[in-house]
Design a protein around this motif. Structure first.
Motif, short mmCIF file in Angstrom:
data_model
loop_
_atom_site.label_atom_id
_atom_site.label_comp_id
_atom_site.label_asym_id
_atom_site.label_seq_id
_atom_site.Cartn_x
_atom_site.Cartn_y
_atom_site.Cartn_z
N GLU A 1 0.81 -1.20 0.00
CA GLU A 1 0.00 0.00 0.00
C GLU A 1 0.85 1.26 0.00
OE1 GLU A 1 -2.67 -0.17 3.26
OE2 GLU A 1 -3.77 -1.94 2.51
N LEU A 2 1.95 1.22 0.69
CA LEU A 2 2.87 2.37 0.75
C LEU A 2 4.26 1.91 0.30
CD1 LEU A 2 1.76 3.79 4.23
CD2 LEU A 2 1.07 4.65 1.98
N PRO A 3 4.47 1.76 -0.99
CA PRO A 3 5.73 1.19 -1.49
C PRO A 3 6.97 1.95 -1.05
CG PRO A 3 4.08 1.37 -3.23
CD PRO A 3 3.54 2.12 -2.06
#
Length: 335
Positions: free
Chosen positions: A51-53
């Motif tokens: 979701e938050l690379p």
């Protein structure tokens, strides 16, 4: 060479070097590892956030937790709750791990476990959190596997055995051949101890205080005490095989002194220093607060021991005998 897994220190170092944009090959060289080990470590224990690379990456502490969890899942007692429950129940009944493992084999159950696996669980994080070790017949703070490697043969090699010691040392013909030991005191008084040395020909005694029992500290203190003596007065020292003497290799290049070792569990082979310890205990009982002893106190005890007539010296004192012998080597003892 035995396989060793990466530890937390190395994983933190990998994190720092990756943040510094160092190439994998250079990281491997810095850690003394193969580059494939570093590639595999980053791939297996790297953090991935879909979701938050931008948060994805390698973090040393998270990698360590991931490795701990993977190792825990591999353990049999973690993978089989029913088996774990049965083993814990028998431990609480007072059974030893060997008895538990033997009984499972005797009953020919589908799930069995070796006693070493039980010990590993008991002394591991899960067992320690529930204090399972207190149920063992013989409890220790830590435990090594029964058949683990113990490189004592390399620490005390055969060519340093007392049986390889020259005959002139055994017959007390030459001056400068010493025996050494460590006098231990009550644990409640701390780690301070006293090292005892006795010259075999003259029975001249030297005692000095150590604030630590570590082999590095002891050998450094011993070299500092013996270095002022001329070389002929410090030819060799004979020790037992206590772990406090495992850094004996420092003595030859440091002060030119050869080292010999008694057989295992054979303290009588260095009888002179054992006799010295027995006599010194009159002034230094086991409840002596060693840390409070000054250098003047230690010298007074040595002077008393060296000023006492000895039957083996024809009722001469070790100090007088030492004084006569050492006129040839340039070191004068006290009468």
């Amino acid at each position: 060479m035995a396989h060793t897994e990466l530890d937390l220190r190395e994983r933190r170092a990998i994190e720092d070097m990756l943040n510094a944009k160092m190439p994998i090959r250079q990281i491997a060289e810095e850690l003394g590892r193969h580059r494939s080990s570093i590639y595999r470590e980053i791939k297996r224990n790297g953090f991935v956030d879909k979701e938050l690379p931008y948060l994805s990456g390698y973090y040393g502490m998270l990698a360590q937790k991931s490795a701990w969890g993977r190792r825990a899942r591999r353990r049999k007692l973690n993978r089989h709750p029913e088996l774990r429950k049965a083993v814990i129940a028998q431990l609480k009944e007072g059974w030893s791990p060997e008895q538990i493992a033997g009984r499972l084999t005797f009953e020919q159950l589908a799930q069995r476990v070796r006693h070493e696996t039980i010990y590993t669980y008991v002394y591991g994080p899960d067992g320690q959190s529930t204090e399972l070790a207190r149920h063992l017949p013989s409890r220790r703070k830590k435990r090594q596997p029964r058949y683990s490697r113990r490189p004592r043969g390399l620490v005390f090699p055969p060519d340093r055995s007392i049986h390889q010691r020259p005959d002139h040392v055994k017959t007390r013909e030459t001056f400068g051949e010493w025996e050494g030991d460590l006098m231990i005191f009550e644990r409640a008084l701390g780690n301070a101890n006293i090292a005892s040395l006795v010259e075999r020909k003259t029975r001249f005694a030297v005692l000095f205080r150590n604030n630590d029992r570590s082999t590095t500290h002891l050998m450094n203190r011993l070299m500092a005490v013996m270095e002022p003596l001329p070389q002929p007065a410090r030819r060799s020292i004979t020790f037992d095989r206590g772990i406090e003497f495992r850094n004996w290799r420092k003595l030859k290049p440091g002060i030119g002194t050869e080292v010999w070792f008694c057989d295992p569990r054979a303290p009588w082979q260095k009888g002179s220093v054992e006799n010295l310890n027995k006599r010194a205990r009159r002034y230094l009982p086991r409840d002596t607060p060693v840390a409070a002893l000054s250098n003047r106190n230690m010298k007074a005890i040595c002077d008393r021991l060296n000023g006492t007539p000895r039957k083996c010296l024809g009722w001469r004192t070790p100090a007088l005998r030492c004084c006569h012998v050492n006129r040839r080597v340039g070191w004068q003892g006290r009468k």
